[in-house]
Write an enzyme that holds these catalytic residues in place. Structure first.
Site, short mmCIF file in Angstrom:
data_model
loop_
_atom_site.label_atom_id
_atom_site.label_comp_id
_atom_site.label_asym_id
_atom_site.label_seq_id
_atom_site.Cartn_x
_atom_site.Cartn_y
_atom_site.Cartn_z
N SER A 133 0.83 -1.21 0.00
CA SER A 133 0.00 0.00 0.00
C SER A 133 0.85 1.25 0.00
O SER A 133 1.91 1.30 0.61
CB SER A 133 -0.92 0.02 1.22
OG SER A 133 -1.68 1.21 1.24
N LYS A 187 -4.58 -6.80 3.20
CA LYS A 187 -4.54 -5.67 2.26
C LYS A 187 -5.95 -5.38 1.73
O LYS A 187 -6.32 -4.21 1.54
CB LYS A 187 -3.59 -5.98 1.10
CG LYS A 187 -3.56 -4.92 -0.01
CD LYS A 187 -3.20 -3.54 0.52
CE LYS A 187 -2.74 -2.58 -0.59
NZ LYS A 187 -3.70 -2.35 -1.64
N HIS A 190 -7.71 -3.50 4.41
CA HIS A 190 -7.12 -2.16 4.40
C HIS A 190 -7.82 -1.30 3.35
O HIS A 190 -8.22 -0.16 3.62
CB HIS A 190 -5.62 -2.25 4.11
CG HIS A 190 -4.98 -0.96 3.67
ND1 HIS A 190 -5.16 -0.43 2.41
CD2 HIS A 190 -4.17 -0.09 4.33
CE1 HIS A 190 -4.48 0.70 2.31
NE2 HIS A 190 -3.88 0.93 3.46
N ASN A 191 -7.98 -1.83 2.16
CA ASN A 191 -8.61 -1.06 1.09
C ASN A 191 -10.08 -0.80 1.39
O ASN A 191 -10.62 0.26 1.04
CB ASN A 191 -8.47 -1.79 -0.25
CG ASN A 191 -7.07 -1.66 -0.82
OD1 ASN A 191 -6.10 -1.47 -0.08
ND2 ASN A 191 -6.95 -1.78 -2.12
N GLU A 194 -10.20 2.01 3.63
CA GLU A 194 -9.88 3.18 2.81
C GLU A 194 -11.13 3.71 2.10
O GLU A 194 -11.37 4.92 2.05
CB GLU A 194 -8.81 2.78 1.79
CG GLU A 194 -8.36 3.85 0.84
CD GLU A 194 -7.37 3.28 -0.17
OE1 GLU A 194 -7.61 3.45 -1.39
OE2 GLU A 194 -6.38 2.64 0.24
#
Length: 486
Positions: A133, A187, A190-191, A194
């Site tokens: 990232s 990940k 995480h996105n 986001e």
């Protein structure tokens, strides 16, 4: 090229912007020599010509690439997720040997990583799915890295990844997340966080602009001020920069000439789909994902624009503007806490489902630098998990419970104001509903269970005695004890 000339300790396959920037980052760190390969050698030559200082070792074929690498050979794939990744893996497996390491640094869907790891492991080669990232800048200057893979691969890979990762408070933003698909799973979440964070910021901007009439440049200063306090984060920082930008062609604020249709690359949808399969509510992330979908259907919005809305325009009285802006700030902070809490819930549930030993505190620490959702309060998340490793709900940690306690009255006022004004605030309002749902003593799910039993004999449990029960709705409506098949 003979084995005696194999002196690259790391290689990169795929030299688009992310791949070439990552290769340059690797080459800039002491101790690394980088071999590079691209399907089109023209691209490889272009990177060589542009960055002679990097000392890259170019390869024109997969065999030449393998020959350039020291054993255990280690290669990072930076190609578009999907069939292209599989094709590169197939080629590398042909020229690599047992003990070598193939790293997929793209945004792969974690079940694909689990499948690939299993297939590659059968050859004796290590396969690592690594979430990276930070975008193009992070790849070049220091990303946050979330690698999965075997313990064996981490011995070789760890020092290399630590050399290029972002540094936050003296610590590299990389940790061995867990085996097989764990890195890409984290990940993905995480996105998803986001997505929620960006949507919440957009809703805050929209409410302030519509309610106060302030210009984008004036709102930029508000966000810049917010970035000095508890909302300090990369996304708040760049929001101020975007809102300050003036379009060179029209002289209008850039945000006013950008088409209001937000794109998505799949990770938000994957986060929501996976959460559904795990039975984990991630309502803030889901609403942020759906908001992008709604924005991308102009044909529907065009015909729906005539639908009735509130009778009066939304205007905050001049003497209440500062108070309203502070309410929006607090609502944003509280909703942001919910987004992270839901995301960490999903990581914990995924770890349990797939047998990964994921350290949630370590994850929060590697998100402090390099990544898109880096924020001041990630340290508080790390503290919360250090104090209570099995914390069932992140926002119940004292720091976050106090913060939401301070914010909740403002949060409610903002959601009410948005509803009365006809301004969509799906992430704000769904986050508040989740908060009220999870703190409720009793939910209307009891009625849902009664309905399910009525039409489908799905049974229910009682609060006053053990067992599973069914009411004979089509008969005399007596209750019988049912066989628990669950």
């Amino acid at each position: 090229m003979s084995e005696t000339t194999a002196h690259a300790n790391i290689g990169v396959v795929g030299l688009a912007v992310m791949g070439s920037n990552l290769a340059r980052n690797l080459a800039s760190r002491e101790g690394n020599t980088v071999a590079i390969f691209n399907r089109s050698y023209e691209k490889t030559q272009g990177v060589l010509d542009a960055h002679p200082e990097a000392g890259f070792i170019p390869a024109a074929s997969y065999q030449e690439f393998a020959d350039a690498l020291q054993k255990p050979r280690t290669a990072i794939i930076m190609v578009k997720a999907g069939a292209g990744t599989d094709a590169v893996i197939d080629e590398l497996v042909k020229v690599f040997e047992p003990g070598d390491i193939i790293v997929d640094g793209g945004n792969a869907y974690f079940p694909d990583t689990i499948r690939r790891e299993k297939a590659v492991r059968s050859t004796g080669i290590n396969f690592v799915g690594a979430g990276i990232s930070g975008g193009e800048e992070g790849a070049l200057t220091g990303p946050s890295i979330m690698p999965g893979g075997s313990d064996e691969s981490w011995v070789t890979l760890g020092p290399i990844l630590r050399s290029i990762a972002a540094i936050a408070e003296g610590e590299p933003c990389v940790t061995h997340v867990g085996h097989d698909g764990a890195g890409h799973f984290v990940k993905m979440v995480h996105n998803g966080i986001e997505y929620a964070d960006m949507q919440l910021i957009a809703e805050a901007y929209d409410l302030i602009r519509r309610g106060t009439g302030k210009t984008p440049a004036e709102i930029a200063e508000i966000f810049a001020e917010w970035n000095k306090g508890e909302l300090e984060s990369y996304l708040i920082e760049i929001t101020a920069e975007v809102l300050r930008q003036v379009d060179a062609t029209t002289g209008a604020p850039l945000v006013d000439v950008i088409l209001d249709q937000a794109g998505a690359k799949g990770t938000g949808a994957w986060t929501v789909q996976t959460a559904l399969s795990l039975g984990v509510p991630v309502s803030g992330i889901a609403e942020a994902t759906f908001a992008r979908s709604l924005s991308s259907h102009p044909e529907q919005r065009a015909v729906a624009g005539a639908l009735p809305g509130p009778d009066e325009a939304f205007t905050v009285p001049a003497d209440q503007v500062d108070a309203f802006i502070e309410d929006v700030r607090l609502a944003l902070y509280a909703s942001k806490i919910v987004a992270y809490s839901q995301g960490f819930d999903e990581i914990r549930a995924g770890a349990a489902e797939y047998g990964w030993n994921i350290d949630l505190g370590a994850i929060s620490k590697i998100w402090r630098g390099g990544c898109i959702i880096r924020a001041q309060f990630l340290n508080r998340i790390a503290d919360a998990y250090a104090e209570t490793p099995d914390l069932p709900v992140l926002m119940t940690a004292p720091y976050f419970a106090e913060a939401i306690g301070r914010a909740q009255a403002a949060w409610r006022r903002v959601v009410v104001a948005a509803a009365q004004a006809g301004i969509p605030a799906p992430a704000f309002s769904s986050s508040l509903s989740y908060y009220d749902g999870i703190r409720a003593d009793r939910l209307p799910a009891a009625l849902v269970q009664g309905q399910r039993d009525f039409f489908g004999a799905h049974t229910y449990k009682r609060i006053d005695k053990p067992g599973t029960f069914h009411t004979q709705w089509s008969g005399d409506r007596t209750e019988i004890e049912a066989v628990d098949t669950h």
